[in-house]
Design a protein around this motif. Structure first.
Motif, PDB file in Angstrom:
ATOM      1  N   PHE A  80      56.468 146.368  70.312  1.00  0.00           N
ATOM      2  CA  PHE A  80      56.957 145.475  69.043  1.00  0.00           C
ATOM      3  C   PHE A  80      56.188 145.102  68.251  1.00  0.00           C
ATOM      4  CE2 PHE A  80      59.810 144.734  72.936  1.00  0.00           C
ATOM      5  CZ  PHE A  80      61.159 145.261  72.466  1.00  0.00           C
ATOM      6  N   ASP A  81      56.571 145.979  66.961  1.00  0.00           N
ATOM      7  CA  ASP A  81      55.456 145.159  66.255  1.00  0.00           C
ATOM      8  C   ASP A  81      55.749 144.060  65.404  1.00  0.00           C
ATOM      9  OD1 ASP A  81      55.184 147.815  64.647  1.00  0.00           O
ATOM     10  OD2 ASP A  81      57.313 148.467  64.915  1.00  0.00           O
ATOM     11  N   PHE A  82      56.629 143.370  65.964  1.00  0.00           N
ATOM     12  CA  PHE A  82      56.623 141.648  65.609  1.00  0.00           C
ATOM     13  C   PHE A  82      57.584 141.169  66.451  1.00  0.00           C
ATOM     14  CE2 PHE A  82      57.999 137.612  63.425  1.00  0.00           C
ATOM     15  CZ  PHE A  82      57.024 137.706  62.906  1.00  0.00           C
ATOM     16  N   VAL A  83      57.264 139.977  67.377  1.00  0.00           N
ATOM     17  CA  VAL A  83      57.855 139.338  68.262  1.00  0.00           C
ATOM     18  C   VAL A  83      59.305 138.053  66.943  1.00  0.00           C
ATOM     19  CG1 VAL A  83      58.096 137.887  70.046  1.00  0.00           C
ATOM     20  CG2 VAL A  83      57.335 140.565  69.985  1.00  0.00           C
ATOM     21  N   VAL A  84      60.663 138.022  67.905  1.00  0.00           N
ATOM     22  CA  VAL A  84      61.131 136.118  67.625  1.00  0.00           C
ATOM     23  C   VAL A  84      61.445 136.358  68.247  1.00  0.00           C
ATOM     24  CG1 VAL A  84      62.812 135.631  65.810  1.00  0.00           C
ATOM     25  CG2 VAL A  84      61.689 137.371  65.064  1.00  0.00           C
ATOM     26  N   VAL A  85      60.990 134.318  68.766  1.00  0.00           N
ATOM     27  CA  VAL A  85      61.713 133.813  69.654  1.00  0.00           C
ATOM     28  C   VAL A  85      62.965 132.833  69.200  1.00  0.00           C
ATOM     29  CG1 VAL A  85      60.972 132.327  71.666  1.00  0.00           C
ATOM     30  CG2 VAL A  85      59.445 133.841  71.151  1.00  0.00           C
ATOM     31  N   VAL A  86      63.845 132.177  69.448  1.00  0.00           N
ATOM     32  CA  VAL A  86      64.413 131.491  69.123  1.00  0.00           C
ATOM     33  C   VAL A  86      64.240 130.466  70.676  1.00  0.00           C
ATOM     34  CG1 VAL A  86      67.258 131.061  69.364  1.00  0.00           C
ATOM     35  CG2 VAL A  86      66.362 133.014  68.312  1.00  0.00           C
ATOM     36  N   GLN A  87      64.807 129.256  69.949  1.00  0.00           N
ATOM     37  CA  GLN A  87      64.220 128.146  71.695  1.00  0.00           C
ATOM     38  C   GLN A  87      64.888 127.133  70.462  1.00  0.00           C
ATOM     39  OE1 GLN A  87      59.884 127.683  71.731  1.00  0.00           O
ATOM     40  NE2 GLN A  87      59.952 128.960  73.189  1.00  0.00           N
ATOM     41  N   ALA A  88      64.872 126.404  71.827  1.00  0.00           N
ATOM     42  CA  ALA A  88      66.099 124.851  71.395  1.00  0.00           C
ATOM     43  C   ALA A  88      65.734 123.949  73.108  1.00  0.00           C
ATOM     44  CB  ALA A  88      67.473 124.827  71.514  1.00  0.00           C
ATOM     45  N   PRO A  89      65.382 122.650  72.630  1.00  0.00           N
ATOM     46  CA  PRO A  89      65.147 121.747  74.138  1.00  0.00           C
ATOM     47  C   PRO A  89      65.513 121.821  75.171  1.00  0.00           C
ATOM     48  CG  PRO A  89      64.805 120.839  71.607  1.00  0.00           C
ATOM     49  CD  PRO A  89      65.113 122.281  71.770  1.00  0.00           C
ATOM     50  N   ARG A  90      65.961 122.020  75.956  1.00  0.00           N
ATOM     51  CA  ARG A  90      65.981 122.349  77.488  1.00  0.00           C
ATOM     52  C   ARG A  90      67.355 121.097  77.882  1.00  0.00           C
ATOM     53  NH1 ARG A  90      64.581 123.722  83.072  1.00  0.00           N
ATOM     54  NH2 ARG A  90      66.037 122.024  84.724  1.00  0.00           N
ATOM     55  N   GLU A  91      67.114 120.411  76.950  1.00  0.00           N
ATOM     56  CA  GLU A  91      68.428 118.861  77.077  1.00  0.00           C
ATOM     57  C   GLU A  91      69.577 119.917  76.410  1.00  0.00           C
ATOM     58  OE1 GLU A  91      65.821 117.023  74.481  1.00  0.00           O
ATOM     59  OE2 GLU A  91      65.672 118.319  76.381  1.00  0.00           O
ATOM     60  N   ILE A  92      69.676 120.723  75.670  1.00  0.00           N
ATOM     61  CA  ILE A  92      70.594 121.083  73.989  1.00  0.00           C
ATOM     62  C   ILE A  92      70.790 122.284  75.011  1.00  0.00           C
ATOM     63  CG2 ILE A  92      70.428 122.096  71.972  1.00  0.00           C
ATOM     64  CD1 ILE A  92      69.151 120.616  70.428  1.00  0.00           C
ATOM     65  N   ARG A  93      70.383 122.792  75.263  1.00  0.00           N
ATOM     66  CA  ARG A  93      70.598 124.167  76.073  1.00  0.00           C
ATOM     67  C   ARG A  93      70.986 123.883  77.657  1.00  0.00           C
ATOM     68  NH1 ARG A  93      65.477 127.248  77.679  1.00  0.00           N
ATOM     69  NH2 ARG A  93      66.689 128.535  78.233  1.00  0.00           N
ATOM     70  N   LEU A  94      71.361 122.322  78.461  1.00  0.00           N
ATOM     71  CA  LEU A  94      71.555 122.397  79.555  1.00  0.00           C
ATOM     72  C   LEU A  94      73.118 121.683  78.461  1.00  0.00           C
ATOM     73  CD1 LEU A  94      69.118 120.183  81.613  1.00  0.00           C
ATOM     74  CD2 LEU A  94      70.553 122.166  82.090  1.00  0.00           C
ATOM     75  N   GLU A  95      72.713 120.939  77.824  1.00  0.00           N
ATOM     76  CA  GLU A  95      74.594 120.398  77.338  1.00  0.00           C
ATOM     77  C   GLU A  95      75.521 122.240  76.777  1.00  0.00           C
ATOM     78  OE1 GLU A  95      77.698 118.423  75.946  1.00  0.00           O
ATOM     79  OE2 GLU A  95      75.893 117.844  77.438  1.00  0.00           O
ATOM     80  N   ARG A  96      74.520 122.900  76.096  1.00  0.00           N
ATOM     81  CA  ARG A  96      76.089 123.912  75.660  1.00  0.00           C
ATOM     82  C   ARG A  96      75.690 124.842  76.639  1.00  0.00           C
ATOM     83  NH1 ARG A  96      71.241 126.511  71.322  1.00  0.00           N
ATOM     84  NH2 ARG A  96      71.715 125.226  69.318  1.00  0.00           N
ATOM     85  N   LEU A  97      75.778 124.459  77.985  1.00  0.00           N
ATOM     86  CA  LEU A  97      75.797 125.401  78.630  1.00  0.00           C
ATOM     87  C   LEU A  97      77.112 124.594  80.184  1.00  0.00           C
ATOM     88  CD1 LEU A  97      72.871 127.088  80.272  1.00  0.00           C
ATOM     89  CD2 LEU A  97      74.314 128.389  79.577  1.00  0.00           C
ATOM     90  N   THR A  98      76.620 123.000  80.069  1.00  0.00           N
ATOM     91  CA  THR A  98      78.286 122.929  80.956  1.00  0.00           C
ATOM     92  C   THR A  98      79.427 122.885  79.393  1.00  0.00           C
ATOM     93  OG1 THR A  98      76.495 121.001  80.688  1.00  0.00           O
ATOM     94  CG2 THR A  98      76.382 121.726  82.342  1.00  0.00           C
ATOM     95  N   ALA A  99      79.275 122.230  78.386  1.00  0.00           N
ATOM     96  CA  ALA A  99      80.039 121.126  77.927  1.00  0.00           C
ATOM     97  C   ALA A  99      81.114 122.729  77.039  1.00  0.00           C
ATOM     98  CB  ALA A  99      79.326 120.683  76.054  1.00  0.00           C
TER      99      ALA A  99
END
Length: 204
Positions: A127-146
């Motif tokens: 890859f010429d460039f790498v973009v990473v999308v991040q969110a804190p663990r607690e927000i990701r857990l909330e998204r997965l469960t809720a």
């Protein structure tokens, strides 16, 4: 051809960013979709898997029985390596073909390769460039469960089975923070698209 790798952990918001890149005109190639294509009925990939693991991993219609295959490979590291030796080269070849097709009419078009396991499996070398999308663990857990209705323990297991935020950040050329509003995530993505499109045009 200027290729941007896009990655992020489960429920980090990568799908939103990929969708925005596509809306803006980028050719977004989905690695998960390619992985399904290379094992469709009639493909050399599926034939090789059936030869290695037996016809018990096939459904009655000849398609891949993913749960049956998963039961075999996820408890057996050697079997998993055998599976990856079949699928990874096939996905690599197909992804390269799709990338070439994407720029055949417009060599300066931005190509985005959406790959969840970039850090874990694909690597950043191509890859010429790498973009990473991040969110804190607690927000990701909330998204997965809720939002997805996932059991809390399963949500934690899914997150813990992937690379850490620090590991992803270590390979990132840019990070999109999706912990805020949707508007904030889209605005960050728009700025990145503008910058990356210029790079892609100058790369031809």
């Amino acid at each position: 051809m200027f290729v941007t790798g896009l990655t992020g952990g489960i429920a980090a918001g990568k799908t939103v960013v990929a969708g925005r890149f596509a809306e803006r005109g980028a050719a977004v190639i989905d690695a998960d979709r390619l992985a399904r294509e290379v094992v469709e009925p009639g493909t050399p990939g599926l034939a090789a898997i059936a030869e290695r693991f037996g016809t018990g991993i096939l459904r009655s219609d000849g398609s891949l029985d993913r749960p049956a295959l998963g039961a075999l490979v996820f408890s057996d590291p050697a079997a998993r390596k055998d599976l990856e030796a079949i699928t990874h080269p096939a996905v690599q070849e197909l992804s390269q073909r799709r990338m070439r097709e994407a720029v055949s009419e417009d060599p300066g078009r931005l190509v985005v390769y959406d790959v969840p396991l970039l850090v874990e499996a694909r690597g950043v070398g191509e890859f010429d460039f790498v973009v990473v999308v991040q969110a804190p663990r607690e927000i990701r857990l909330e998204r997965l469960t809720a939002l997805r209705g996932m059991d809390a323990q399963e949500a934690e297991r899914r997150i813990d089975s992937q690379a850490t935020d620090a590991q992803r950040a270590a390979v990132a050329d840019a990070i999109v923070d999706s912990s805020g509003s949707l508007e904030s995530t889209l605005a960050q993505t728009d700025r990145l698209y503008d910058d990356l499109s210029l790079r892609a045009r100058s790369h031809t």
